[in-house]
Design an enzyme around this catalytic site. Structure first.
Site, PDB file in Angstrom:
ATOM      1  N   GLY A   1    -122.737  47.584  40.836  1.00  0.00           N
ATOM      2  CA  GLY A   1    -121.745  47.732  41.883  1.00  0.00           C
ATOM      3  C   GLY A   1    -120.525  46.863  41.711  1.00  0.00           C
ATOM      4  O   GLY A   1    -119.473  47.157  42.263  1.00  0.00           O
ATOM      5  N   PHE A   2    -120.639  45.771  40.953  1.00  0.00           N
ATOM      6  CA  PHE A   2    -119.522  44.847  40.832  1.00  0.00           C
ATOM      7  C   PHE A   2    -119.018  44.718  39.411  1.00  0.00           C
ATOM      8  O   PHE A   2    -118.258  43.809  39.101  1.00  0.00           O
ATOM      9  CB  PHE A   2    -119.927  43.460  41.356  1.00  0.00           C
ATOM     10  CG  PHE A   2    -120.290  43.490  42.810  1.00  0.00           C
ATOM     11  CD1 PHE A   2    -119.328  43.700  43.772  1.00  0.00           C
ATOM     12  CD2 PHE A   2    -121.606  43.352  43.200  1.00  0.00           C
ATOM     13  CE1 PHE A   2    -119.664  43.742  45.108  1.00  0.00           C
ATOM     14  CE2 PHE A   2    -121.941  43.396  44.535  1.00  0.00           C
ATOM     15  CZ  PHE A   2    -120.971  43.592  45.497  1.00  0.00           C
TER      16      PHE A   2
ATOM     17  N   LYS B   1    -122.632  39.873  32.276  1.00  0.00           N
ATOM     18  CA  LYS B   1    -122.211  40.718  33.388  1.00  0.00           C
ATOM     19  C   LYS B   1    -120.789  40.347  33.782  1.00  0.00           C
ATOM     20  O   LYS B   1    -120.519  39.204  34.163  1.00  0.00           O
ATOM     21  CB  LYS B   1    -123.159  40.540  34.576  1.00  0.00           C
ATOM     22  CG  LYS B   1    -122.842  41.445  35.764  1.00  0.00           C
ATOM     23  CD  LYS B   1    -123.886  41.283  36.857  1.00  0.00           C
ATOM     24  CE  LYS B   1    -123.595  42.192  38.035  1.00  0.00           C
ATOM     25  NZ  LYS B   1    -124.594  42.031  39.109  1.00  0.00           N
TER      26      LYS B   1
ATOM     27  N   ASP C   1    -132.942  44.849  47.124  1.00  0.00           N
ATOM     28  CA  ASP C   1    -132.598  46.028  46.328  1.00  0.00           C
ATOM     29  C   ASP C   1    -133.593  46.220  45.183  1.00  0.00           C
ATOM     30  O   ASP C   1    -133.210  46.373  44.028  1.00  0.00           O
ATOM     31  CB  ASP C   1    -131.172  45.915  45.786  1.00  0.00           C
ATOM     32  CG  ASP C   1    -130.612  47.264  45.356  1.00  0.00           C
ATOM     33  OD1 ASP C   1    -131.147  48.305  45.802  1.00  0.00           O
ATOM     34  OD2 ASP C   1    -129.650  47.299  44.570  1.00  0.00           O
TER      35      ASP C   1
END
Length: 878
Positions: A530-531, A548, A643
């Protein structure tokens, strides 16, 4: 603690490898002839059979016996023990922390074993719930076993080891041996031998002081994951699940051998033959490497002639009347731990001072603790310790700038053979109230004449103090303005602050160019979230990492970036992805993780590659459960992941599961409420309480885990099945459908519930496994999964209980149908939505999306009478 002038203590005698044989006064509990098993309605006590010298159970060939034992005839502590007959050595005790008197009784009933004290109060029990107990059996390996009518094992002493492991016994990952306090007091002490997925380690108050793989007698044969430790006639082994050797210690051939964690803290392996013990292996072999061999701050020196430890006090310390080392300067005392008192008053860690013990000293944990390399000076190292109430001192290496903290407990220090090395030790001290020579406080001298010189010096001193206070206030203001950063909170530091200051205690900070080179200018993308995206990289030391790159620099992105650093950087577990470092440079945010060479679970489970075998699926389930259990109850702060899904379960060597992506985690202190209501997560794994604005707690992770468990069993997404009389095949597109035209999409959790009610568990297994899984194996995971997805959170087991069920330590739960009926509603609505889509000619992907969105809306609206929630809202930020 013992010193050179004193007689050797029990710790020293342990180092001298005293024979491990412990002689017991044993009572015969039954006058019946010897048997390897007894049946329910049996009871006995020491007093009842005091004249008998045998035991109430004897293994078939007489190798072992079970008895009520008294380790010391002068004591009143009695235990239920298993004893090796030839050597008269205890290998297991039931109630080691709860001894009973001679009037206590042991009962064997159809429910299990119970021990009560002289007042009838239960002190220990083994009460399996799977079925009724038919007998208590002592086998030829020394394993005490409760069996049912079909001779199935219900409970085994081997699963609950004490301080000893014998031939034929397996010490599994996650279990441990705990030493006894002494030969006569069997209660657990502070020393533990723990088995991890990579090694066998010795710990004292959670601090590692020895690893088997680092011992000179050990050989590492492979880098595979360790599953269990065992000893046999040829040596000591750490083995993989397929029996391959990971670490081994080869020993002479023998028929009987034990491994024991001695009261001294040493792990010893000894064999017994010809009526005597032979000492074969001991770790650590250096007695000065034992954490408390010379007591608190005692200096341990190895005697070169006898190779035995000699104790004294280090420089600037002397032996007190209490036989312990204290500062020579009586105005200071050793620092007390967090939340403890010192001389009756609470200790302020920030007001601590440091007393050097000089060069030439070492500490047992320095080789195993994380090096804090600040690249600055000694004062920074000490400041880090001053801000940590669990820190008792530091060791600072002048040549490298490495800083080692003495944490949790203060043990003995080691006199290093290399007296000129660069390691300098400092012990944290606090000021003690000043006293006069007769022991009274100095306030008693107020009646004495006030010195005239004080009238001159006091005004000057007051000015100096005011200036000093000003400097301290300014320094603290600057620290609070620039240096103190509370991660996971809205006041996350700006990029300029992160650029300008080093943050002690965090993982390694990388330079952007360093990571740009490592990733070949972010060339190879291996995932996205998502980021931002995830890239593979290789560091200068050839370590492969996953980088990341955070591309969303909005408020939420910054908050989650800081949260991930704070959370992942401060927790360490074999089933959690390790954060190796970060980069915060300008507007760039990068996280550097260990690389998982098998990728995410969804790619393996739902892909077209080789099929995951059942044991691999089970191990993934167990590893994920252990990781979640650690997040929920093993950390200082409770961590809710929020999540859990196959995409966030990464797989390393041998498909070892590691939970990733803590950007959605919430940190809760024990004092804070464990509830919050912000909608986060991924559709399909969200617990019902997400959809109803109900309170959220760690049980939401349990629900998500249950959904993942169902997918592990089926090998499919929970909502990607067509059905025609429940006959399932793969279609050409890779999804799974019936051979004829389907009736719609099947909601697999409902299918699992229906098959559970009918007992048709093999219908639920991935058909690609063919006949390589049994109904019983599928039933175990389905029952756990259904218990995890109970609609009522309070009915869901916690993750510690889930781990216990998967490991077989506690009985499997029975799903509550009344709390699973919501699955029938979800299933009907999902099927209706998919059938409407089929009528409109939608393809599979659109069908799935429409059905999922519809399911979400009705779950949040019709079923619970709450306002409509769009699929984007339910999906969250991912």
């Amino acid at each position: 603690m013992f010193f050179a002038s004193a007689a050797p203590s029990p710790l020293l005698m342990g180092f001298l490898l005293v024979l491990p044989t412990v002689f017991f006064s044993c009572a015969l509990v039954s006058a019946l002839p010897f048997s390897e098993l007894i049946h329910p309605d049996f009871n006995g006590s020491y007093l009842q059979f005091i004249d008998n010298s045998g035991a109430f159970l004897l293994s078939r060939n007489g190798t072992y016996k079970a008895a009520i034992c008294n380790p010391d005839a002068r004591q009143i502590n009695f235990y239920l023990c298993v004893i090796h007959v030839a050597s008269n050595t205890m290998i297991w005790s039931a109630n080691r922390n709860h001894p009973f008197s001679e009037a206590g009784k042991i009962y064997l009933t159809s429910k299990g074993i119970t021990i009560v004290n002289e007042t009838g109060v239960e002190v220990w029990s083994a009460l399996p719930t799977q079925s009724s107990v038919n007998a208590l059996l002592l086998n030829e390996m020394g394993n005490l076993v409760l069996v049912d009518q079909a001779n199935n094992s219900l409970w085994e002493s081997f699963r609950y080891p004490t301080d000893t492991i014998v031939i034929g016994q397996h010490l599994s990952v996650g279990t441990s041996l705990s030493s006894a306090v002494s030969a006569s007091d069997l209660s657990t002490s502070d020393y533990q031998l723990r088995l991890t997925s990579s090694d066998a380690i010795l710990q004292w108050h959670g601090q590692t002081y020895w690893k088997l793989s680092m011992d000179t007698s050990a050989y590492t044969d492979s880098g595979n994951t360790v599953e269990f430790m065992t000893i046999n006639g040829t040596g000591l082994y750490l083995l993989n699940r397929n029996g391959s050797v990971v670490v081994r210690v080869a020993l002479a051939s023998t028929d009987f051998r034990i491994g024991k964690l001695d009261a001294s803290g040493q792990f010893m392996v000894n064999s017994f033959s010809n009526g005597k013990w032979n000492h074969e292996f001991v770790g650590p072999s250096d007695g000065c490497r034992l954490p408390f061999v010379c007591g608190r701050i005692g200096q341990c020196s190895a005697n070169s002639a006898s190779n035995t430890p000699t104790c004294s006090c280090p420089s600037n310390f002397h032996l007190s009347s209490l036989n312990s080392c204290v500062p020579v300067d009586g105005s200071f005392s050793l620092f007390s731990a967090c939340n403890s008192s010192n001389n009756g008053s609470q200790v302020d860690s920030s007001a601590a001072t440091y007393l050097t013990i000089g060069y030439g000293y070492d500490y047992f944990s320095n080789d195993f603790s994380k090096q804090l390399n600040y690249g600055l000076n000694l004062s920074v190292c000490q400041e880090v310790c001053s801000g940590d109430c669990s820190c008792f001192g530091v060791f600072y290496d002048n040549s490298s700038g490495f800083c080692y903290k003495i944490e949790n407990k203060l043990g003995s220090i080691i006199s290093s053979a290399n007296g000129d090395d660069d390691l300098l030790g400092y012990i944290k001290l606090v000021a003690t109230p000043s006293t006069n020579f007769d022991g009274n406080n100095n306030s008693s001298d107020q009646s004495q004449k006030f010195p005239v010189v004080a009238l001159i010096l006091l005004p000057s001193a007051a000015c100096c103090i005011l200036i000093a206070i000003g400097f301290v206030w300014l320094k603290r203001w600057r620290i609070s303005r620039f240096g103190e950063i509370k991660f996971g909170q809205p006041n996350c530091p700006s990029s300029e602050e992160l650029d300008a200051f080093h943050i002690p205690g965090l993982p390694r900070r990388f330079d952007y160019k360093e990571l740009e080179v490592a990733t070949d200018k972010f060339k190879t993308q291996i995932g996205s979230g998502g980021f931002g995206a995830v890239y593979t990289g290789i560091l200068p030391d050839k370590t492969v990492v996953a980088v990341k790159k955070i591309t969303n620099l909005g408020i939420q992105g910054k908050r989650d970036f800081c949260t991930e650093i704070a959370v992942i950087g401060n927790i360490h577990h074999v089933n959690l992805v390790k954060l190796k470092g970060f980069c915060a440079q300008g507007r760039v945010r990068l996280l550097v993780f260990e690389y998982m060479n098998h990728g995410s679970l969804d790619r393996i489970l739902f892909g077209t590659g080789p099929v995951l075998e059942w044991q691999e699926r089970f191990n993934i389930a167990l590893g994920t459960a252990r990781g979640l259990a650690y997040l929920h109850s093993g950390c200082e702060q409770k961590i809710i992941h929020c999540d859990i899904k196959p995409e966030n379960i990464l797989l390393h060597d041998d498909f070892q599961a590691k939970i990733s992506d803590f950007g959605l985690s919430k940190l809760l202190t024990p004092e804070q409420s464990s509830l919050f209501t912000t909608m986060r997560g991924t559709r399909g794994y969200l617990a019902p309480e997400w959809l109803t604005n109900s309170a959220i707690c760690e049980k939401t992770d349990v629900y998500s885990f249950g959904m993942v468990l169902l997918e592990l069993v089926s090998g499919r997404k929970n909502c990607l099945l067509r059905t025609q009389s429940h006959s399932l095949e793969d279609d050409s597109s890779g999804s799974h459908s019936s051979s004829s035209s389907g009736l719609g999409f099947l909601y697999y959790p409902l299918f699992a519930l229906e098959m559970h009610e009918q007992g048709k568990y093999l219908e639920l297994a991935d058909p690609r496994l063919e006949n390589r899984v049994t109904s019983q194996e599928v039933e175990r995971l389905i029952r756990v999964a259904l218990c995890c997805v109970h609609e009522e959170p309070s009915l869901r087991p916690n993750m510690v209980a889930v781990v216990g069920m998967l490991e077989g330590r506690i009985p499997f739960c029975q799903p509550r149908i009344e709390s699973l009926n919501f699955l029938r509603f979800y299933g009907r609505r999902f099927t209706e939505a998919s059938m409407i889509g089929e009528e409109n000619g939608s393809n599979n992907a659109i069908l799935y999306s429409q059905a999922n969105a519809f399911l979400t809306s009705v779950a949040g609206g019709s079923y619970r009478s709450v306002s409509y929630m769009s699929s984007q809202q339910v999906s969250g930020p991912r």
